[in-house]
Motif scaffolding. Structure first.
Motif, mmCIF file in Angstrom:
data_model
loop_
_atom_site.group_PDB
_atom_site.id
_atom_site.type_symbol
_atom_site.label_atom_id
_atom_site.label_comp_id
_atom_site.label_asym_id
_atom_site.label_seq_id
_atom_site.Cartn_x
_atom_site.Cartn_y
_atom_site.Cartn_z
ATOM 1 N N ILE A 159 -9.320 65.813 -24.988
ATOM 2 C CA ILE A 159 -9.077 65.181 -23.844
ATOM 3 C C ILE A 159 -9.258 66.315 -22.338
ATOM 4 O O ILE A 159 -10.390 66.872 -22.317
ATOM 5 N N ARG A 160 -9.699 65.131 -20.859
ATOM 6 C CA ARG A 160 -9.820 65.549 -19.830
ATOM 7 C C ARG A 160 -9.230 65.891 -18.683
ATOM 8 O O ARG A 160 -7.961 65.756 -18.747
ATOM 9 N N HIS A 161 -9.892 67.126 -18.749
ATOM 10 C CA HIS A 161 -9.120 67.703 -17.081
ATOM 11 C C HIS A 161 -9.476 67.346 -15.970
ATOM 12 O O HIS A 161 -11.280 67.624 -15.659
ATOM 13 N N LEU A 162 -9.188 67.208 -14.868
ATOM 14 C CA LEU A 162 -9.257 66.455 -13.594
ATOM 15 C C LEU A 162 -8.891 68.125 -12.479
ATOM 16 O O LEU A 162 -7.675 68.295 -12.689
ATOM 17 N N VAL A 163 -10.277 68.229 -11.508
ATOM 18 C CA VAL A 163 -9.806 69.309 -10.397
ATOM 19 C C VAL A 163 -9.800 68.707 -9.498
ATOM 20 O O VAL A 163 -11.385 68.501 -8.977
ATOM 21 N N VAL A 164 -9.173 68.594 -8.522
ATOM 22 C CA VAL A 164 -9.357 67.709 -6.952
ATOM 23 C C VAL A 164 -9.311 68.876 -6.008
ATOM 24 O O VAL A 164 -8.183 69.797 -6.280
ATOM 25 N N ALA A 165 -10.176 69.383 -5.241
ATOM 26 C CA ALA A 165 -10.039 70.043 -3.930
ATOM 27 C C ALA A 165 -10.529 69.204 -2.858
ATOM 28 O O ALA A 165 -11.778 69.077 -2.816
ATOM 29 N N SER A 166 -10.074 69.140 -1.712
ATOM 30 C CA SER A 166 -9.960 68.904 -0.782
ATOM 31 C C SER A 166 -10.975 69.779 -0.223
ATOM 32 O O SER A 166 -10.909 70.779 0.015
ATOM 33 N N LYS A 167 -11.919 69.117 1.428
ATOM 34 C CA LYS A 167 -12.298 70.216 2.149
ATOM 35 C C LYS A 167 -11.154 71.264 3.089
ATOM 36 O O LYS A 167 -12.271 72.352 2.952
ATOM 37 N N GLN A 168 -9.990 70.909 2.614
ATOM 38 C CA GLN A 168 -9.845 71.598 3.635
ATOM 39 C C GLN A 168 -8.925 73.187 2.794
ATOM 40 O O GLN A 168 -9.356 73.789 3.329
ATOM 41 N N LEU A 169 -9.206 73.065 1.653
ATOM 42 C CA LEU A 169 -8.755 73.735 0.919
ATOM 43 C C LEU A 169 -10.047 74.572 1.060
ATOM 44 O O LEU A 169 -9.975 75.332 0.655
ATOM 45 N N PRO A 222 -11.044 75.792 10.190
ATOM 46 C CA PRO A 222 -12.056 77.210 9.738
ATOM 47 C C PRO A 222 -10.963 78.169 10.229
ATOM 48 O O PRO A 222 -10.770 79.325 9.508
ATOM 49 N N GLY A 223 -10.214 78.044 11.126
ATOM 50 C CA GLY A 223 -8.677 79.035 11.390
ATOM 51 C C GLY A 223 -7.824 78.955 10.514
ATOM 52 O O GLY A 223 -7.077 79.462 10.919
ATOM 53 N N ARG A 224 -7.514 78.641 8.921
ATOM 54 C CA ARG A 224 -6.967 78.106 8.400
ATOM 55 C C ARG A 224 -7.027 78.388 7.068
ATOM 56 O O ARG A 224 -8.296 78.024 6.083
#
Lengths: 200, 83
Positions: A103-113, A119-121
């Motif tokens: 099976i395939r595993h998908l991970v999505v990470a946004s720019k904010q993460l 930058p202040g969060r």
């Protein structure tokens, strides 16, 4: 702790063409995003899901095309999510002994993460004082000691800098503040003996 | 009073410091007495962008630089941010 199949949620993508509708549904094990607005739409930060090769490939294309996807699960109301521009999408393969095909595993990470857009969060997966201190120390490069976690957590709460986010199988929070601010707090805490550096 | 640790002198930018600081091996508690402090290093990437107009063309140059930032908190409440 519930059994794995009771903890899983879903991530669903629907594409409507002229005369056909394609619906792809993945099994999601983790999600972090903003709390949904009145229309049930929200900004997603992290998604971890599994599915077949074709399903994950289609979902990957949808995410990169900034298409809205639906995420839901136990203790998470279904919401329409977008991950914004240029999210990082990772795909891996999981081989299960009971299945013929992996099976395939998908991970999505946004720019904010990743901390590129704001930058202040800092977005953190858990709300425990230890995890918040560790994330702040690593993300900002702050001179913090593990023993100061309760003090740092109380200081953040007092300044109303912790905001809870929407999550699946986690209790994420967003911490607001800059390195200079946190360093000032540390200096103030040391000066007033609220925290101390243990001598070696 | 003996000098225990002055970051600016001891950790000038030179080969090897970057690896140690990036790996977190220079983070932690150092010194003693009134120079007792906690140090935290962070490696940052900076991009300097310049634009030049030449023969109706705009030439964009990007120069990348890695800098090591040191945040220090002393036991007496003094803090410093050194690049």
């Amino acid at each position: 702790m519930k059994n794995a199949h009771e903890r899983f949620g879903f991530a669903e993508f629907e594409k409507r063409l002229k005369d056909t509708t394609t619906r792809i549904r993945l099994t999601a094990d983790c999600y972090i995003g903003e709390r949904p607005d009145k229309n049930g739409r929200s900004q997603g930060y992290l998604l971890s899901a599994v599915g077949t090769d074709v399903e994950v490939a289609a979902f990957w294309a949808a995410i990169l095309g900034n298409e809205p996807v639906r995420v839901g699960g136990p203790e998470l109301q279904p919401q329409v999510v977008q991950f914004g521009e240029r999210p990082s999408v990772y795909r891996g393969t999981l081989i299960l002994p009971c299945r013929r095909r992996p099976i395939r595993h998908l991970v999505v990470a946004s720019k904010q993460l990743r901390g590129e857009n704001a930058p202040g969060r800092i977005i953190i997966k858990g709300d425990s004082p230890d995890l918040i201190l560790r994330a702040a120390a690593e993300f900002c490069g702050l001179p913090l000691l593990p023993a100061w976690s309760e003090w740092f957590h109380a200081r953040l709460k007092k300044a109303a800098r912790i905001r809870s986010l929407s999550g699946l199988n986690c209790s994420p929070v967003a911490v607001r503040g800059t390195k200079a601010e946190f360093l000032e707090w540390i200096g103030f805490g040391l000066k007033n003996r609220q925290i101390q550096i243990p001598s070696q | 009073m003996a000098r225990v640790f002055i970051a600016r002198l001891d950790f000038r930018q030179k080969r090897g410091n970057g690896l140690l600081s990036t790996a977190g091996l220079l983070n932690g508690i150092f010194g003693s007495g009134d120079r007792l402090h906690v140090a935290a290093w962070k490696t940052k990437k900076r991009v300097f962008k310049t634009e030049e107009a030449e023969d109706e063309k705009i030439i964009i140059r990007e120069r990348e630089q890695f800098v090591h930032e040191l945040a220090v908190a002393f036991a007496n409440g003094e803090t410093a941010l050194i690049e």
